[in-house]
Design a protein around this motif. Structure first.
Motif, PDB file in Angstrom:
ATOM      1  N   SER A 115      -3.155  14.970  20.017  1.00 55.69           N
ATOM      2  CA  SER A 115      -3.965  13.800  20.326  1.00 55.69           C
ATOM      3  C   SER A 115      -3.567  13.124  21.633  1.00 55.69           C
ATOM      4  O   SER A 115      -4.343  12.356  22.199  1.00 55.69           O
ATOM      5  CB  SER A 115      -3.872  12.786  19.174  1.00 55.69           C
ATOM      6  OG  SER A 115      -2.506  12.407  18.967  1.00 55.69           O
ATOM      7  N   ARG A 156      -5.675  13.983  25.634  1.00 54.04           N
ATOM      8  CA  ARG A 156      -7.086  13.719  25.460  1.00 54.04           C
ATOM      9  C   ARG A 156      -7.932  14.330  26.566  1.00 54.04           C
ATOM     10  O   ARG A 156      -8.991  14.883  26.312  1.00 54.04           O
ATOM     11  CB  ARG A 156      -7.326  12.213  25.414  1.00 54.04           C
ATOM     12  CG  ARG A 156      -6.761  11.581  24.160  1.00 54.04           C
ATOM     13  CD  ARG A 156      -7.072  10.107  24.146  1.00 54.04           C
ATOM     14  NE  ARG A 156      -6.579   9.495  22.916  1.00 54.04           N
ATOM     15  CZ  ARG A 156      -6.696   8.203  22.652  1.00 54.04           C
ATOM     16  NH1 ARG A 156      -7.324   7.391  23.520  1.00 54.04           N
ATOM     17  NH2 ARG A 156      -6.216   7.721  21.533  1.00 54.04           N
ATOM     18  N   TYR A 202     -10.756  17.125  26.206  1.00 62.89           N
ATOM     19  CA  TYR A 202     -12.140  16.930  26.616  1.00 62.89           C
ATOM     20  C   TYR A 202     -12.591  18.055  27.525  1.00 62.89           C
ATOM     21  O   TYR A 202     -13.698  18.580  27.405  1.00 62.89           O
ATOM     22  CB  TYR A 202     -12.270  15.564  27.311  1.00 62.89           C
ATOM     23  CG  TYR A 202     -13.657  15.266  27.781  1.00 62.89           C
ATOM     24  CD1 TYR A 202     -14.648  14.852  26.893  1.00 62.89           C
ATOM     25  CD2 TYR A 202     -13.986  15.433  29.136  1.00 62.89           C
ATOM     26  CE1 TYR A 202     -15.927  14.617  27.338  1.00 62.89           C
ATOM     27  CE2 TYR A 202     -15.263  15.193  29.585  1.00 62.89           C
ATOM     28  CZ  TYR A 202     -16.238  14.768  28.676  1.00 62.89           C
ATOM     29  OH  TYR A 202     -17.523  14.523  29.130  1.00 62.89           O
ATOM     30  N   THR A 242      -9.927  14.410  15.580  1.00 61.88           N
ATOM     31  CA  THR A 242      -9.924  13.109  14.887  1.00 61.88           C
ATOM     32  C   THR A 242     -11.291  12.441  14.929  1.00 61.88           C
ATOM     33  O   THR A 242     -11.623  11.638  14.060  1.00 61.88           O
ATOM     34  CB  THR A 242      -8.891  12.183  15.502  1.00 61.88           C
ATOM     35  OG1 THR A 242      -9.163  12.073  16.924  1.00 61.88           O
ATOM     36  CG2 THR A 242      -7.471  12.728  15.325  1.00 61.88           C
ATOM     37  N   THR A 243     -12.054  12.795  15.955  1.00 62.77           N
ATOM     38  CA  THR A 243     -13.399  12.220  16.067  1.00 62.77           C
ATOM     39  C   THR A 243     -14.385  13.351  16.306  1.00 62.77           C
ATOM     40  O   THR A 243     -14.038  14.422  16.814  1.00 62.77           O
ATOM     41  CB  THR A 243     -13.489  11.226  17.231  1.00 62.77           C
ATOM     42  OG1 THR A 243     -13.143  11.885  18.445  1.00 62.77           O
ATOM     43  CG2 THR A 243     -12.570  10.030  17.009  1.00 62.77           C
ATOM     44  N   SER A 244     -15.612  13.123  15.908  1.00 60.62           N
ATOM     45  CA  SER A 244     -16.641  14.142  16.047  1.00 60.62           C
ATOM     46  C   SER A 244     -16.994  14.349  17.506  1.00 60.62           C
ATOM     47  O   SER A 244     -17.064  13.382  18.292  1.00 60.62           O
ATOM     48  CB  SER A 244     -17.911  13.734  15.282  1.00 60.62           C
ATOM     49  OG  SER A 244     -17.638  13.584  13.903  1.00 60.62           O
ATOM     50  N   TYR A 245     -17.175  15.593  17.857  1.00 59.68           N
ATOM     51  CA  TYR A 245     -17.606  15.956  19.200  1.00 59.68           C
ATOM     52  C   TYR A 245     -18.962  16.648  19.074  1.00 59.68           C
ATOM     53  O   TYR A 245     -19.055  17.858  18.883  1.00 59.68           O
ATOM     54  CB  TYR A 245     -16.575  16.874  19.857  1.00 59.68           C
ATOM     55  CG  TYR A 245     -16.919  17.236  21.284  1.00 59.68           C
ATOM     56  CD1 TYR A 245     -16.703  16.319  22.329  1.00 59.68           C
ATOM     57  CD2 TYR A 245     -17.470  18.463  21.573  1.00 59.68           C
ATOM     58  CE1 TYR A 245     -17.024  16.657  23.621  1.00 59.68           C
ATOM     59  CE2 TYR A 245     -17.813  18.809  22.876  1.00 59.68           C
ATOM     60  CZ  TYR A 245     -17.589  17.898  23.911  1.00 59.68           C
ATOM     61  OH  TYR A 245     -17.915  18.235  25.209  1.00 59.68           O
ATOM     62  N   GLN A 300     -15.873  18.813  14.239  1.00 61.63           N
ATOM     63  CA  GLN A 300     -15.811  17.755  13.248  1.00 61.63           C
ATOM     64  C   GLN A 300     -14.405  17.709  12.669  1.00 61.63           C
ATOM     65  O   GLN A 300     -13.714  18.729  12.573  1.00 61.63           O
ATOM     66  CB  GLN A 300     -16.816  18.036  12.112  1.00 61.63           C
ATOM     67  CG  GLN A 300     -18.265  18.044  12.526  1.00 61.63           C
ATOM     68  CD  GLN A 300     -18.792  16.648  12.784  1.00 61.63           C
ATOM     69  OE1 GLN A 300     -18.259  15.656  12.254  1.00 61.63           O
ATOM     70  NE2 GLN A 300     -19.820  16.556  13.639  1.00 61.63           N
ATOM     71  N   PRO A 301     -13.965  16.517  12.257  1.00 60.72           N
ATOM     72  CA  PRO A 301     -12.663  16.425  11.593  1.00 60.72           C
ATOM     73  C   PRO A 301     -12.705  17.221  10.277  1.00 60.72           C
ATOM     74  O   PRO A 301     -13.751  17.346   9.644  1.00 60.72           O
ATOM     75  CB  PRO A 301     -12.489  14.933  11.345  1.00 60.72           C
ATOM     76  CG  PRO A 301     -13.431  14.260  12.291  1.00 60.72           C
ATOM     77  CD  PRO A 301     -14.560  15.196  12.479  1.00 60.72           C
ATOM     78  N   GLN A 316     -14.329  15.928   7.036  1.00 60.74           N
ATOM     79  CA  GLN A 316     -15.753  16.052   6.750  1.00 60.74           C
ATOM     80  C   GLN A 316     -16.068  17.276   5.883  1.00 60.74           C
ATOM     81  O   GLN A 316     -17.103  17.337   5.223  1.00 60.74           O
ATOM     82  CB  GLN A 316     -16.534  16.160   8.075  1.00 60.74           C
ATOM     83  CG  GLN A 316     -16.439  14.928   8.959  1.00 60.74           C
ATOM     84  CD  GLN A 316     -17.165  13.733   8.366  1.00 60.74           C
ATOM     85  OE1 GLN A 316     -18.171  13.880   7.668  1.00 60.74           O
ATOM     86  NE2 GLN A 316     -16.622  12.533   8.611  1.00 60.74           N
TER      87      GLN A 316
END
Length: 567
Positions: A91, A94, A98, A130-133, A138-139, A142
């Motif tokens: 994490s 970042r 990305y 950790t967050t949806s892209y 998806q984490p 989900q």
């Protein structure tokens, strides 16, 4: 049933023979038809089963190949090194994450969807996310609530049907991570119709399809209702022993596919063979009916001719028309019938000649009782004595009596002219008028054309005598009249004697010519006429109580006395 048997019993022999021959011919044809039908049924069933197995094998192989291809795609994505590096970033990195997502993960997913048009969506679930892209990352949280998550954790590539999305099928596999121990899963969503399409394409006009997964119905088409497809066990019970059915298990998808027959599906060759066979059977039946008709006519022709001849004989026609030279039973029957009729005809003629001779002998016996010469001399002497004494009445009656006996005896001949027969009856009536003191009158209607023709003698005297004794003599009141006529009608001479006496019932009148009398009566006259000319010339008697009696005698014209017999 009894009416049918009675009708069959009374039918013609040709009809019975035709029925037997048709049955004898049809039974083998029916057995042949049943055998051919059974053989063709087996051939059709075998052909149908082979075609169904081939079709299901091809469709199943196509689906399995598609599954294998899709598994290769999943493996290609799951084992991609750049994807593994992108999912291994923690994490704190970042920007790098990305950049890797944009330049590695996203193009990778787009490339997969570009080359495989059946893919609806792709997504990677990872603990490091950790967050949806978008929709591609998806984490893992989900994924964990899904009912099929436990199956995805079992390893390998799992194909999953999500009840929440019934039109799609998921391919889920674990993405290996060699740099850390985080868990990641690749989920590729395909259109379910793309996997069912090969099975739908193999369906034919007379087949049905059912696809089960884990015992539940996934897809069905055909004649079996949904109530029989609630489970795989219920479907098996519905088709077991009732329909031709083949089954195939699709590896990878864990599907059980059933292809079953809803009716016969004949190939063009089988249809052609069946049509030719049916055509041959129809031709055989037609030939059979023609042969039966010809044979029955040939075999019964002599019997029918004999039957017709027998009926004609029973009606009085003794002419023989049935002939046969064959030595078989029918030929012997025809020949014996001819001999029998010939013998009967000979006997009839013998009896006829005997009766005629007997009647003529009776007439001769009656005539022989009179000594003609003595009688004529005596009557001549009485006539001269009467004239000498001025007794004209006695002279008249004596001359009438002489004329009567001369025509009666007729020099021993049985035939005389109609003119002499009428003179005979006129002399007889002159005597009767004298005896009855002219109590009755006589009316004559005689055509001159009848006089030259020959007729049997003494046919009118018994009739006139009967009219006087039983008609006019017993009449008490009113005028007494006697009518005598003779005329030509076509080829016959018609004599009629009619009185207005007491008459009688028609039943009594019909019996007169059947009764024997002590003298030379009407029965004798009728017998002589029928023996000479036939029953159609019998006397005709019409009478009614209180109205008198009419007797008609019809004699064929005979201008040469051909029927005259001299002894």
């Amino acid at each position: 049933m009894n009416k049918f048997l009675l009708k069959l019993r009374d039918s013609k022999y040709r009809t019975k023979l035709s029925i037997v021959m048709v049955l004898v011919g049809i039974v083998p044809l029916l057995l042949l038809g049943i055998t051919l039908y059974s053989e063709f049924s087996q051939v059709v069933s075998s052909e149908e089963l082979t075609n169904m197995k081939t079709s299901l094998l091809q469709a199943g192989t196509a689906v399995e190949n598609q599954v294998s291809k899709d598994d290769l795609i999943s493996q290609y994505v799951a084992f991609n090194e750049d994807l593994n590096r992108a999912l291994s970033l923690d994490s704190t990195e970042r920007y790098e994450k990305y950049r890797m997502y944009n330049h590695t993960v996203k193009p990778l997913m787009a490339t997969v969807r570009y080359f495989q048009k059946d893919i609806h969506s792709t997504c990677i679930y990872s603990q490091n996310v950790t967050t949806s892209y978008g929709t591609i990352l998806q984490p893992l949280s989900q994924l964990e609530p899904q009912k099929w998550y436990y199956k995805a954790k079992s390893g390998g590539i799992q194909w999953i049907l999500d009840s929440a999305q019934p039109n799609y099928i998921l391919s889920v596999c674990k993405v290996p991570n060699y740099q850390n121990h985080s868990s990641s899963y690749l989920a590729i969503q395909y259109s379910l119709s793309s996997f069912l399409q090969p099975f739908e394409q193999m369906e034919q006009k007379n087949t049905g399809l059912a696809v089960f997964t884990e015992g539940r119905l996934l897809y069905s088409s055909g004649t079996i209702g949904k109530e029989d497809c609630t489970s795989q066990a219920a479907f098996s019970a519905a088709v077991q022993g009732k329909r031709t059915c083949v089954q195939r298990h699709i590896d990878g998808l864990d599907w059980d596919v059933y292809l079953y027959a809803t009716g016969y599906s004949l190939s063009a060759a089988a249809k052609t063979t069946i049509m030719r066979t049916l055509g041959m059977l129809c031709v055989c039946l037609l030939v059979l009916f023609v042969l039966v008709r010809l044979l029955s006519h040939t075999m019964t022709r002599r019997i029918e001719a004999l039957t017709q001849n027998m009926v004609a004989v029973s009606q009085g026609n003794m002419e023989l028309t049935a002939t046969s030279r064959a030595k078989d039973e029918i030929g012997i029957l025809v020949q014996n019938f001819r001999r029998m009729i010939q013998k009967i005809d000979r006997l009839i003629h013998e009896v006829y000649a005997s009766q005629l001779a007997q009647k003529e002998a009776e007439l001769k016996a009656l005539q022989s009782q009179i000594n003609p010469h003595f009688l004529y001399n005596s009557l001549s002497m009485i006539n001269w004595k009467a004239l000498a004494c001025g007794q004209t009445d006695i002279s008249h009656i004596t001359l009438s009596l002489s004329r009567f006996y001369r025509t009666t005896l007729n020099k021993g001949k049985s035939m005389l002219t109609a003119e002499d027969e009428l003179k005979n009856i006129q002399a007889y009536l002159d005597i009767q008028l004298m005896m009855h003191d002219n109590q009755f009158t006589v009316t004559w209607e005689v055509e001159d054309a009848v006089k030259p023709y020959f007729v049997p003698k003494l046919i009118l005297q018994p009739i006139v005598e009967n009219a006087l004794e039983h008609g006019l003599d017993v009449k008490e009141n009113g005028d007494k009249k006697l009518f005598i006529s003779a005329k030509c009608v076509d080829d016959t001479i018609v004599f009629c004697v009619r009185d207005n006496g007491v008459g009688m019932t028609q039943k009594k009148a019909d019996s007169i010519i059947q009764e024997e009398t002590s003298g030379y009566g009407m029965k004798n006259v009728n017998d002589r006429i029928t023996l000479l000319y036939g029953m159609e010339y019998a006397l005709k008697i019409r009478s009614s109580p209180g109205e008198g009696t009419s007797v008609t005698a019809v004699i064929p014209k005979d201008s040469k006395g051909a029927m005259n017999r001299e002894k």
